[in-house]
Design a protein around this motif. Sequence first.
Motif, PDB file in Angstrom:
ATOM      1  N   LYS A   1      75.700 -15.873  -2.096  1.00  0.00           N
ATOM      2  CA  LYS A   1      74.342 -15.380  -2.359  1.00  0.00           C
ATOM      3  C   LYS A   1      74.339 -13.937  -2.865  1.00  0.00           C
ATOM      4  CE  LYS A   1      73.371 -13.880   2.407  1.00  0.00           C
ATOM      5  NZ  LYS A   1      73.197 -12.452   2.089  1.00  0.00           N
ATOM      6  N   ASP A   2      75.393 -13.197  -2.583  1.00  0.00           N
ATOM      7  CA  ASP A   2      75.494 -11.801  -3.021  1.00  0.00           C
ATOM      8  C   ASP A   2      76.325 -11.636  -4.285  1.00  0.00           C
ATOM      9  OD1 ASP A   2      74.108 -11.054  -0.678  1.00  0.00           O
ATOM     10  OD2 ASP A   2      75.978 -10.980   0.459  1.00  0.00           O
ATOM     11  N   ALA A   3      76.912 -12.729  -4.766  1.00  0.00           N
ATOM     12  CA  ALA A   3      77.952 -12.628  -5.790  1.00  0.00           C
ATOM     13  C   ALA A   3      77.466 -12.028  -7.100  1.00  0.00           C
ATOM     14  CB  ALA A   3      78.577 -13.998  -6.031  1.00  0.00           C
ATOM     15  N   ALA A   4      76.378 -12.556  -7.657  1.00  0.00           N
ATOM     16  CA  ALA A   4      75.952 -12.113  -8.986  1.00  0.00           C
ATOM     17  C   ALA A   4      75.688 -10.613  -9.015  1.00  0.00           C
ATOM     18  CB  ALA A   4      74.706 -12.886  -9.419  1.00  0.00           C
ATOM     19  N   GLU A   5      74.917 -10.130  -8.067  1.00  0.00           N
ATOM     20  CA  GLU A   5      74.579  -8.707  -8.022  1.00  0.00           C
ATOM     21  C   GLU A   5      75.819  -7.850  -7.789  1.00  0.00           C
ATOM     22  OE1 GLU A   5      71.919  -5.611  -5.273  1.00  0.00           O
ATOM     23  OE2 GLU A   5      71.677  -7.780  -5.042  1.00  0.00           O
ATOM     24  N   ALA A   6      76.678  -8.292  -6.871  1.00  0.00           N
ATOM     25  CA  ALA A   6      77.853  -7.504  -6.520  1.00  0.00           C
ATOM     26  C   ALA A   6      78.861  -7.443  -7.660  1.00  0.00           C
ATOM     27  CB  ALA A   6      78.507  -8.088  -5.266  1.00  0.00           C
ATOM     28  N   VAL A   7      79.104  -8.576  -8.309  1.00  0.00           N
ATOM     29  CA  VAL A   7      80.077  -8.605  -9.406  1.00  0.00           C
ATOM     30  C   VAL A   7      79.552  -7.823 -10.604  1.00  0.00           C
ATOM     31  CG1 VAL A   7      81.377 -10.070 -10.989  1.00  0.00           C
ATOM     32  CG2 VAL A   7      81.051 -10.788  -8.607  1.00  0.00           C
ATOM     33  N   LYS A   8      78.276  -7.976 -10.889  1.00  0.00           N
ATOM     34  CA  LYS A   8      77.672  -7.228 -12.004  1.00  0.00           C
ATOM     35  C   LYS A   8      77.820  -5.718 -11.787  1.00  0.00           C
ATOM     36  CE  LYS A   8      73.823  -8.918 -13.390  1.00  0.00           C
ATOM     37  NZ  LYS A   8      72.390  -9.288 -13.468  1.00  0.00           N
ATOM     38  N   ALA A   9      77.713  -5.283 -10.536  1.00  0.00           N
ATOM     39  CA  ALA A   9      77.761  -3.852 -10.234  1.00  0.00           C
ATOM     40  C   ALA A   9      79.123  -3.231 -10.510  1.00  0.00           C
ATOM     41  CB  ALA A   9      77.371  -3.629  -8.769  1.00  0.00           C
ATOM     42  N   ILE A  10      80.193  -4.043 -10.453  1.00  0.00           N
ATOM     43  CA  ILE A  10      81.529  -3.453 -10.650  1.00  0.00           C
ATOM     44  C   ILE A  10      82.019  -3.591 -12.093  1.00  0.00           C
ATOM     45  CG2 ILE A  10      82.157  -3.845  -8.240  1.00  0.00           C
ATOM     46  CD1 ILE A  10      83.996  -6.145  -9.241  1.00  0.00           C
ATOM     47  N   LYS A  11      81.206  -4.145 -12.975  1.00  0.00           N
ATOM     48  CA  LYS A  11      81.633  -4.320 -14.370  1.00  0.00           C
ATOM     49  C   LYS A  11      82.173  -3.032 -14.987  1.00  0.00           C
ATOM     50  CE  LYS A  11      80.178  -5.893 -18.941  1.00  0.00           C
ATOM     51  NZ  LYS A  11      79.091  -6.504 -19.750  1.00  0.00           N
ATOM     52  N   PRO A  12      81.518  -1.859 -14.798  1.00  0.00           N
ATOM     53  CA  PRO A  12      82.050  -0.624 -15.413  1.00  0.00           C
ATOM     54  C   PRO A  12      83.396  -0.193 -14.844  1.00  0.00           C
ATOM     55  CG  PRO A  12      79.740  -0.367 -14.749  1.00  0.00           C
ATOM     56  CD  PRO A  12      80.233  -1.620 -14.113  1.00  0.00           C
ATOM     57  N   LEU A  13      83.787  -0.760 -13.696  1.00  0.00           N
ATOM     58  CA  LEU A  13      85.008  -0.331 -13.029  1.00  0.00           C
ATOM     59  C   LEU A  13      86.207  -1.210 -13.342  1.00  0.00           C
ATOM     60  CD1 LEU A  13      83.431   0.207  -9.484  1.00  0.00           C
ATOM     61  CD2 LEU A  13      83.686   1.918 -11.301  1.00  0.00           C
ATOM     62  N   VAL A  14      85.946  -2.372 -13.928  1.00  0.00           N
ATOM     63  CA  VAL A  14      86.996  -3.367 -14.140  1.00  0.00           C
ATOM     64  C   VAL A  14      87.485  -3.313 -15.578  1.00  0.00           C
ATOM     65  CG1 VAL A  14      87.550  -5.836 -14.071  1.00  0.00           C
ATOM     66  CG2 VAL A  14      86.035  -4.843 -12.345  1.00  0.00           C
ATOM     67  N   SER A  15      88.801  -3.398 -15.761  1.00  0.00           N
ATOM     68  CA  SER A  15      89.378  -3.350 -17.103  1.00  0.00           C
ATOM     69  C   SER A  15      90.184  -4.609 -17.394  1.00  0.00           C
ATOM     70  CB  SER A  15      90.287  -2.121 -17.244  1.00  0.00           C
ATOM     71  OG  SER A  15      91.381  -2.211 -16.345  1.00  0.00           O
ATOM     72  N   ALA A  16      90.509  -4.804 -18.656  1.00  0.00           N
ATOM     73  CA  ALA A  16      91.184  -6.025 -19.103  1.00  0.00           C
ATOM     74  C   ALA A  16      92.624  -6.126 -18.598  1.00  0.00           C
ATOM     75  CB  ALA A  16      91.165  -6.097 -20.632  1.00  0.00           C
ATOM     76  N   ASN A  17      93.191  -5.020 -18.118  1.00  0.00           N
ATOM     77  CA  ASN A  17      94.577  -5.079 -17.621  1.00  0.00           C
ATOM     78  C   ASN A  17      94.640  -5.398 -16.120  1.00  0.00           C
ATOM     79  OD1 ASN A  17      93.618  -2.672 -16.665  1.00  0.00           O
ATOM     80  ND2 ASN A  17      95.417  -1.465 -17.224  1.00  0.00           N
ATOM     81  N   GLN A  18      93.492  -5.629 -15.515  1.00  0.00           N
ATOM     82  CA  GLN A  18      93.442  -6.064 -14.125  1.00  0.00           C
ATOM     83  C   GLN A  18      93.274  -7.582 -14.068  1.00  0.00           C
ATOM     84  OE1 GLN A  18      90.086  -3.356 -13.263  1.00  0.00           O
ATOM     85  NE2 GLN A  18      91.287  -2.572 -11.537  1.00  0.00           N
ATOM     86  N   LEU A  19      93.719  -8.173 -12.974  1.00  0.00           N
ATOM     87  CA  LEU A  19      93.533  -9.606 -12.748  1.00  0.00           C
ATOM     88  C   LEU A  19      92.461  -9.776 -11.683  1.00  0.00           C
ATOM     89  CD1 LEU A  19      94.448 -12.577 -13.156  1.00  0.00           C
ATOM     90  CD2 LEU A  19      96.091 -12.189 -11.290  1.00  0.00           C
ATOM     91  N   VAL A  20      91.484 -10.615 -11.970  1.00  0.00           N
ATOM     92  CA  VAL A  20      90.405 -10.892 -11.023  1.00  0.00           C
ATOM     93  C   VAL A  20      90.588 -12.294 -10.465  1.00  0.00           C
ATOM     94  CG1 VAL A  20      87.913 -11.207 -10.752  1.00  0.00           C
ATOM     95  CG2 VAL A  20      88.786  -9.319 -12.147  1.00  0.00           C
ATOM     96  N   ILE A  21      90.663 -12.397  -9.143  1.00  0.00           N
ATOM     97  CA  ILE A  21      90.793 -13.686  -8.472  1.00  0.00           C
ATOM     98  C   ILE A  21      89.558 -13.905  -7.617  1.00  0.00           C
ATOM     99  CG2 ILE A  21      92.135 -15.073  -6.857  1.00  0.00           C
ATOM    100  CD1 ILE A  21      94.597 -13.459  -7.603  1.00  0.00           C
ATOM    101  N   SER A  22      88.800 -14.945  -7.922  1.00  0.00           N
ATOM    102  CA  SER A  22      87.602 -15.263  -7.159  1.00  0.00           C
ATOM    103  C   SER A  22      87.877 -16.368  -6.153  1.00  0.00           C
ATOM    104  CB  SER A  22      86.472 -15.705  -8.097  1.00  0.00           C
ATOM    105  OG  SER A  22      85.386 -16.232  -7.351  1.00  0.00           O
ATOM    106  N   VAL A  23      87.455 -16.145  -4.902  1.00  0.00           N
ATOM    107  CA  VAL A  23      87.529 -17.194  -3.880  1.00  0.00           C
ATOM    108  C   VAL A  23      86.113 -17.558  -3.419  1.00  0.00           C
ATOM    109  CG1 VAL A  23      89.848 -16.573  -3.141  1.00  0.00           C
ATOM    110  CG2 VAL A  23      87.889 -15.502  -2.017  1.00  0.00           C
ATOM    111  N   ILE A  24      85.144 -17.365  -4.310  1.00  0.00           N
ATOM    112  CA  ILE A  24      83.738 -17.642  -3.992  1.00  0.00           C
ATOM    113  C   ILE A  24      83.408 -19.083  -4.354  1.00  0.00           C
ATOM    114  CG2 ILE A  24      81.354 -16.961  -4.426  1.00  0.00           C
ATOM    115  CD1 ILE A  24      82.479 -14.226  -5.332  1.00  0.00           C
ATOM    116  N   ALA A  25      82.980 -19.840  -3.386  1.00  0.00           N
ATOM    117  CA  ALA A  25      82.650 -21.252  -3.608  1.00  0.00           C
ATOM    118  C   ALA A  25      81.548 -21.384  -4.658  1.00  0.00           C
ATOM    119  CB  ALA A  25      82.202 -21.900  -2.298  1.00  0.00           C
ATOM    120  N   GLY A  26      81.811 -22.204  -5.670  1.00  0.00           N
ATOM    121  CA  GLY A  26      80.806 -22.512  -6.675  1.00  0.00           C
ATOM    122  C   GLY A  26      80.741 -21.572  -7.857  1.00  0.00           C
ATOM    123  N   LEU A  27      81.336 -20.394  -7.756  1.00  0.00           N
ATOM    124  CA  LEU A  27      81.231 -19.415  -8.841  1.00  0.00           C
ATOM    125  C   LEU A  27      82.218 -19.756  -9.946  1.00  0.00           C
ATOM    126  CD1 LEU A  27      79.997 -16.786  -9.904  1.00  0.00           C
ATOM    127  CD2 LEU A  27      81.781 -15.542  -8.664  1.00  0.00           C
TER     128      LEU A  27
END
Length: 289
Positions: free
Chosen positions: A87-113
């Motif tokens: 329930k918090d995923a969309a807002e929380a992930v959107k908030a970190i967009k400026p902090l994340v770069s293409a050389n990082q790996l993102v692993i999601s363990v959020i059900a349904g996302l």
Amino acid sequence: MTQLTQTGIASLQLCFYGAGSMAEAIARGLINEKLLAAGQISMLNRHNQERLTELHTQYGVQTILQGSSNDAYIQQADIIFLAMKPKDAAEAVKAIKPLVSANQLVISVIAGLSIASIEQLLGASVPIVRAMPNTSSTIGLGATGISYSDRVTAQQRQLTEAIFQSVGITATVEEPLQSAITGVSGSGPAYVYYFMEAMMQAAGELGLEPGAAKELVVQTVLGAAQMVRETGEEPAELRRKVTSPNGTTQAAIEMMAEFRLTETIIKGMRRSAERAGELGAAIERSINE
């Protein structure tokens, strides 16, 4: 695991964005397996400082209470785990967009996302893994379904599999099957616990002391699972071998069948998979609002 993979993981910084039971299970498994030092793992949440204190005290992981900021932990991480509540995923992930770069790996363990939703929130250039582990990862007996975006490199796949294999087994699946993984193994431990609860209640009603009831039920479930693994036989065949005609086991199985235990389990697992899809749809709606 190859020495190259071990060395690669040992040098990484991991950040868990979300500090709930699943994040704890994975982090604990990684630390217990000595895949990397606890100080190279950071765990973040929104407001619960008591929880962060607990995690640092118990495992030695880093939190904002050790002096750095959430933003810094995210920016410095080689791998970012998305582990917040759906329930918090969309807002929380959107908030970190400026902090994340293409050389990082993102692993999601959020059900349904979905991977597509994460790409929409972070940008399509970020390599993304969608994983569904279960909490048995805490003791190294987890089961994790893994799906990859097109931008995940072979080395990043190797690292991902090494991480989750350190806490159990893995299965690489096409992303549409992630809901099935949720219904089978993601939620699966809870089904077994629920069944054990019922067995322990029945044991008490039959006169056994709670301690004895628990020990007998735990050993019975553990032994049955190990029999399937070690013999290689199908559960149905093992069940038939212990079900004597007109015996005690047959009487129990017939009663369970009369009350549609098999049908109930199947319906419950289907509902879990459906719910994963519903959670994903809700996240997508919140993204597009």
